[in-house]
Design a protein around this motif. Structure first.
Motif, PDB file in Angstrom:
ATOM      1  N   ASP A 195     -31.023  38.578  20.255  1.00 31.79           N
ATOM      2  CA  ASP A 195     -32.234  38.232  19.522  1.00 31.79           C
ATOM      3  C   ASP A 195     -33.195  39.053  18.879  1.00 31.79           C
ATOM      4  O   ASP A 195     -33.872  39.419  20.212  1.00 31.79           O
ATOM      5  CB  ASP A 195     -32.009  36.880  18.530  1.00 31.79           C
ATOM      6  CG  ASP A 195     -31.732  36.996  17.146  1.00 31.79           C
ATOM      7  OD1 ASP A 195     -32.076  38.418  16.594  1.00 31.79           O
ATOM      8  OD2 ASP A 195     -31.762  36.112  16.760  1.00 31.79           O
ATOM      9  N   TRP A 252     -25.692  39.946  20.448  1.00 30.72           N
ATOM     10  CA  TRP A 252     -26.692  39.762  19.100  1.00 30.72           C
ATOM     11  C   TRP A 252     -25.750  38.366  17.725  1.00 30.72           C
ATOM     12  O   TRP A 252     -24.729  39.225  17.808  1.00 30.72           O
ATOM     13  CB  TRP A 252     -26.999  40.971  18.723  1.00 30.72           C
ATOM     14  CG  TRP A 252     -27.332  42.494  19.405  1.00 30.72           C
ATOM     15  CD1 TRP A 252     -26.033  43.092  20.532  1.00 30.72           C
ATOM     16  CD2 TRP A 252     -28.038  42.696  19.921  1.00 30.72           C
ATOM     17  NE1 TRP A 252     -27.230  43.873  21.123  1.00 30.72           N
ATOM     18  CE2 TRP A 252     -28.253  43.934  20.871  1.00 30.72           C
ATOM     19  CE3 TRP A 252     -29.706  41.247  20.213  1.00 30.72           C
ATOM     20  CZ2 TRP A 252     -29.491  43.925  22.157  1.00 30.72           C
ATOM     21  CZ3 TRP A 252     -31.117  42.108  20.423  1.00 30.72           C
ATOM     22  CH2 TRP A 252     -30.947  43.177  21.474  1.00 30.72           C
ATOM     23  N   ILE A 254     -26.173  38.476  15.361  1.00 32.21           N
ATOM     24  CA  ILE A 254     -26.450  38.738  14.076  1.00 32.21           C
ATOM     25  C   ILE A 254     -25.951  38.266  12.290  1.00 32.21           C
ATOM     26  O   ILE A 254     -24.536  38.866  12.784  1.00 32.21           O
ATOM     27  CB  ILE A 254     -26.755  40.149  13.993  1.00 32.21           C
ATOM     28  CG1 ILE A 254     -27.587  40.680  15.411  1.00 32.21           C
ATOM     29  CG2 ILE A 254     -27.875  40.976  12.854  1.00 32.21           C
ATOM     30  CD1 ILE A 254     -29.287  40.542  15.037  1.00 32.21           C
ATOM     31  N   SER A 259     -28.092  40.950   8.817  1.00 35.45           N
ATOM     32  CA  SER A 259     -27.396  41.638   9.724  1.00 35.45           C
ATOM     33  C   SER A 259     -28.928  43.208   9.228  1.00 35.45           C
ATOM     34  O   SER A 259     -28.283  43.571  10.061  1.00 35.45           O
ATOM     35  CB  SER A 259     -26.348  41.489   9.015  1.00 35.45           C
ATOM     36  OG  SER A 259     -26.899  42.304   7.768  1.00 35.45           O
ATOM     37  N   GLN A 262     -29.746  43.881  12.832  1.00 35.27           N
ATOM     38  CA  GLN A 262     -29.367  45.062  13.496  1.00 35.27           C
ATOM     39  C   GLN A 262     -30.013  46.201  13.131  1.00 35.27           C
ATOM     40  O   GLN A 262     -30.267  46.901  14.469  1.00 35.27           O
ATOM     41  CB  GLN A 262     -27.421  44.164  12.817  1.00 35.27           C
ATOM     42  CG  GLN A 262     -26.844  45.748  13.791  1.00 35.27           C
ATOM     43  CD  GLN A 262     -25.484  46.069  13.458  1.00 35.27           C
ATOM     44  OE1 GLN A 262     -24.902  45.041  12.860  1.00 35.27           O
ATOM     45  NE2 GLN A 262     -24.503  46.282  14.227  1.00 35.27           N
ATOM     46  N   GLU A 266     -31.423  49.016  15.997  1.00 36.04           N
ATOM     47  CA  GLU A 266     -30.534  50.189  16.391  1.00 36.04           C
ATOM     48  C   GLU A 266     -32.001  51.381  15.585  1.00 36.04           C
ATOM     49  O   GLU A 266     -31.782  52.455  16.368  1.00 36.04           O
ATOM     50  CB  GLU A 266     -28.838  50.534  15.627  1.00 36.04           C
ATOM     51  CG  GLU A 266     -28.239  49.244  15.640  1.00 36.04           C
ATOM     52  CD  GLU A 266     -27.146  49.863  15.523  1.00 36.04           C
ATOM     53  OE1 GLU A 266     -25.716  49.728  16.111  1.00 36.04           O
ATOM     54  OE2 GLU A 266     -27.588  49.619  13.758  1.00 36.04           O
ATOM     55  N   SER A 282     -23.737  47.004  22.945  1.00 35.79           N
ATOM     56  CA  SER A 282     -23.859  45.442  22.170  1.00 35.79           C
ATOM     57  C   SER A 282     -22.798  45.195  21.189  1.00 35.79           C
ATOM     58  O   SER A 282     -21.767  46.186  21.224  1.00 35.79           O
ATOM     59  CB  SER A 282     -24.683  46.473  21.366  1.00 35.79           C
ATOM     60  OG  SER A 282     -26.289  46.531  21.598  1.00 35.79           O
ATOM     61  N   TRP A 284     -22.444  42.720  18.385  1.00 36.24           N
ATOM     62  CA  TRP A 284     -23.122  42.123  16.604  1.00 36.24           C
ATOM     63  C   TRP A 284     -22.208  41.439  16.106  1.00 36.24           C
ATOM     64  O   TRP A 284     -20.459  41.705  16.030  1.00 36.24           O
ATOM     65  CB  TRP A 284     -23.340  43.436  16.083  1.00 36.24           C
ATOM     66  CG  TRP A 284     -24.121  44.434  16.516  1.00 36.24           C
ATOM     67  CD1 TRP A 284     -23.772  45.406  17.013  1.00 36.24           C
ATOM     68  CD2 TRP A 284     -25.075  44.446  17.397  1.00 36.24           C
ATOM     69  NE1 TRP A 284     -24.421  46.407  17.883  1.00 36.24           N
ATOM     70  CE2 TRP A 284     -25.712  46.111  18.019  1.00 36.24           C
ATOM     71  CE3 TRP A 284     -26.733  43.620  16.606  1.00 36.24           C
ATOM     72  CZ2 TRP A 284     -26.583  45.889  17.507  1.00 36.24           C
ATOM     73  CZ3 TRP A 284     -27.798  44.177  17.044  1.00 36.24           C
ATOM     74  CH2 TRP A 284     -27.974  45.058  17.160  1.00 36.24           C
ATOM     75  N   ASP A 286     -21.544  40.298  13.665  1.00 37.75           N
ATOM     76  CA  ASP A 286     -21.325  39.779  12.023  1.00 37.75           C
ATOM     77  C   ASP A 286     -20.103  40.369  11.880  1.00 37.75           C
ATOM     78  O   ASP A 286     -19.416  41.618  11.697  1.00 37.75           O
ATOM     79  CB  ASP A 286     -22.211  40.804  11.721  1.00 37.75           C
ATOM     80  CG  ASP A 286     -22.446  40.912  10.027  1.00 37.75           C
ATOM     81  OD1 ASP A 286     -21.826  39.657   9.507  1.00 37.75           O
ATOM     82  OD2 ASP A 286     -22.732  41.719   9.270  1.00 37.75           O
TER      83      ASP A 286
END
Length: 330
Positions: A195, A252, A254, A259, A262, A266, A282, A284, A286
């Motif tokens: 994170d 991650w 997230i 969010s 992220q 990025e 990666s 993510w 979410d």
């Protein structure tokens, strides 16, 4: 005419006594000492942040639970909600992050469990004046006991043996093996959970629950990162050290409430130099609801059962190094 009811009452009493004697009294060893539990607990207060999940998995209904985060009904996330409803559990919820002795006492518990909680000796002594207390599993740093040990400890405390826990562990072991066989491409690949907090990259060492989950699928944790962990398992890296997380896959956690992180990550020029974005490495987490990320953090038998079929396909898509392979959430 009253002899039959009296005999039945005596018989039921004897059966209950024999059943109770099978496992109790029991003495359990934990990080703060030993606790003797005289009889099968009927009113359990769960102070550990994820202990309620473990109790539900074991078929036990706590009367009080501790909110971790998420403001879920009865502090129960969707992966555990069917089990809570099945058991008919409607526990009181402690919303404060700290221990509230008055709240605990008001529940009139006959057992207090805090197996995923940083309970100090002073608070342990105070809680022990209310009811027997079971702290985290012995022999592990705070927050770093394997979920299997946590489950067996709670089973022993609530049932007098560990047979239910062993069955659950065997089932999840079998599912994990099946996942490794199906997604063999992730075996041996390097991966971490990361994170970005307070201007630093934050990771969790190989002994921490989310990292152990990745390792259970055969992934590898870089030793160089492990050596940087503090006593609680946290690893903090300045942005200049971002190359240390340029691995085969980075997860991650997230969720929908974070969010924007992220986007922040990025947008970093240093991040853009890595193969993580170039090769789609990666993951993510979410899903728009925060459920996937929260399940990864909870690492209870119920949350693992929920995510065990969802995360490995994402990891397989990430480690293939092909940016055109979409890493799908639900």
């Amino acid at each position: 005419m009253r002899a039959v009811p009296i005999l039945l009452a005596v018989a039921f009493s004897l059966i209950a006594t024999l059943v109770n004697a099978a496992g109790f009294p029991v003495t359990v060893r934990h990080s703060l000492g030993e606790t003797t539990i005289a009889a099968t607990p009927q009113r359990i207060v769960s102070l550990g942040y994820n202990d309620q999940d473990f109790l539900y998995a074991l078929g036990v209904s706590p009367i009080g639970v501790h909110e971790w985060w998420g403001a879920q009904p009865y502090a129960t996330w969707p992966w555990a909600e069917p089990r809570r409803q099945e058991l008919g559990a409607m526990p009181e919820v402690l919303m404060s992050p700290e221990t509230n002795l008055e709240w605990v006492a008001a529940q009139k518990p006959d057992l207090i469990v805090a197996t995923y909680y940083d309970l100090d000796q002073a608070m342990y002594q105070q809680l022990s004046r209310i009811a027997p207390v079971v702290a985290a599993p012995a022999g592990f740093a705070v927050w770093q006991a394997p979920w299997q040990e946590q489950l067996k400890l709670l089973d022993l405390a609530t049932a007098g043996d560990t047979s239910r826990a062993e069955a659950i562990i065997a089932d999840l072991d079998a599912r994990t093996t099946a996942v490794k066989d199906e997604f063999s491409s992730i075996v041996g690949k390097t991966g971490v959970v990361a994170d970005f907090r307070d201007g630093q990259f934050t990771l969790w060492n190989s002994s921490s629950a989310p990292s152990r989950f990745l390792l259970s699928f055969g992934m590898a944790f870089p030793e160089a990162l492990d050596r940087l962990a503090d006593d609680t398992g946290w690893i903090r890296l300045s942005p200049e050290l971002i190359e240390m997380i340029d691995l085969d896959a980075v997860v991650w956690p997230i969720d929908s409430s974070t969010s924007t992180r992220q986007q922040e990550i990025e947008a970093m020029s240093l991040y853009q130099t890595l193969r993580l974005p170039r090769e789609g490495r990666s993951v993510w987490l979410d899903d728009g609801k925060g459920i996937l990320a929260s399940a990864l953090w909870f690492q209870s038998p119920l949350s693992i059962a929920y995510i065990i079929d969802k995360l490995p396909p994402m990891l397989a898509s990430a480690v293939d190094g092909d940016p055109s392979t979409e890493v799908k959430t639900e």
